[in-house]
Design an enzyme around this catalytic site. Sequence first.
Site, PDB file in Angstrom:
ATOM      1  N   PRO A 279      25.388  37.316  39.758  1.00 17.28           N
ATOM      2  CA  PRO A 279      26.273  36.122  39.298  1.00 17.28           C
ATOM      3  C   PRO A 279      27.578  35.938  38.861  1.00 17.28           C
ATOM      4  O   PRO A 279      28.428  34.752  38.989  1.00 17.28           O
ATOM      5  CB  PRO A 279      25.470  36.094  37.983  1.00 17.28           C
ATOM      6  CG  PRO A 279      24.264  37.146  37.908  1.00 17.28           C
ATOM      7  CD  PRO A 279      25.047  38.468  38.903  1.00 17.28           C
ATOM      8  N   ASP A 280      28.091  36.757  38.875  1.00 14.92           N
ATOM      9  CA  ASP A 280      29.797  37.215  38.538  1.00 14.92           C
ATOM     10  C   ASP A 280      30.606  36.777  39.787  1.00 14.92           C
ATOM     11  O   ASP A 280      31.020  38.585  40.241  1.00 14.92           O
ATOM     12  CB  ASP A 280      30.514  37.850  37.574  1.00 14.92           C
ATOM     13  CG  ASP A 280      32.236  37.693  37.387  1.00 14.92           C
ATOM     14  OD1 ASP A 280      32.205  36.776  38.066  1.00 14.92           O
ATOM     15  OD2 ASP A 280      32.372  39.195  36.631  1.00 14.92           O
ATOM     16  N   GLU A 281      30.731  36.329  40.156  1.00 12.69           N
ATOM     17  CA  GLU A 281      30.658  36.488  41.976  1.00 12.69           C
ATOM     18  C   GLU A 281      32.520  37.068  42.405  1.00 12.69           C
ATOM     19  O   GLU A 281      32.616  36.387  43.850  1.00 12.69           O
ATOM     20  CB  GLU A 281      30.688  34.967  42.916  1.00 12.69           C
ATOM     21  CG  GLU A 281      30.746  33.873  42.131  1.00 12.69           C
ATOM     22  CD  GLU A 281      30.432  32.444  43.088  1.00 12.69           C
ATOM     23  OE1 GLU A 281      31.417  31.431  43.173  1.00 12.69           O
ATOM     24  OE2 GLU A 281      29.248  32.748  42.772  1.00 12.69           O
ATOM     25  N   TYR A 282      32.828  37.067  41.311  1.00 14.96           N
ATOM     26  CA  TYR A 282      34.770  37.137  41.224  1.00 14.96           C
ATOM     27  C   TYR A 282      34.498  39.148  41.560  1.00 14.96           C
ATOM     28  O   TYR A 282      35.401  39.443  41.550  1.00 14.96           O
ATOM     29  CB  TYR A 282      35.304  36.287  40.047  1.00 14.96           C
ATOM     30  CG  TYR A 282      35.571  35.446  40.373  1.00 14.96           C
ATOM     31  CD1 TYR A 282      36.297  34.423  40.831  1.00 14.96           C
ATOM     32  CD2 TYR A 282      34.706  33.883  38.801  1.00 14.96           C
ATOM     33  CE1 TYR A 282      36.512  32.945  40.901  1.00 14.96           C
ATOM     34  CE2 TYR A 282      34.969  32.744  39.455  1.00 14.96           C
ATOM     35  CZ  TYR A 282      35.604  32.044  40.327  1.00 14.96           C
ATOM     36  OH  TYR A 282      35.878  31.156  40.668  1.00 14.96           O
ATOM     37  N   ASN A 283      33.844  38.791  41.510  1.00 21.07           N
ATOM     38  CA  ASN A 283      33.491  40.797  40.998  1.00 21.07           C
ATOM     39  C   ASN A 283      33.062  41.094  42.025  1.00 21.07           C
ATOM     40  O   ASN A 283      31.736  41.967  41.771  1.00 21.07           O
ATOM     41  CB  ASN A 283      33.480  40.944  39.806  1.00 21.07           C
ATOM     42  CG  ASN A 283      34.181  41.300  38.527  1.00 21.07           C
ATOM     43  OD1 ASN A 283      35.206  41.963  38.908  1.00 21.07           O
ATOM     44  ND2 ASN A 283      33.448  40.359  37.459  1.00 21.07           N
TER      45      ASN A 283
END
Length: 84
Positions: A46-50
């Site tokens: 869900p945290d697409e930056y990771n």
Amino acid sequence: WQLTGDNVWLRDVAYPVVSNIADFWVSHAIWNVTRRKYVINGVMPPDEYNYPVNNSAYTNTIANISLHFALTAANVLGEQPPEA
């Protein structure tokens, strides 16, 4: 389906979808000999930056729910789930 008991809907509408979702997860899970369990690597959580993440808790939970529902539906319908 769980509230209505509509097995016709389960068979004709839901099962083809959930069966294919289960096939997707089975095709993406790989056996890790060191950890002695299946893993799903290189996913976008869900945290697409990771990205990429190995064994995202969110992804693994969704895969688990999907696989269990497909197995439940297969059992209710008398279908033989495919071998992994």
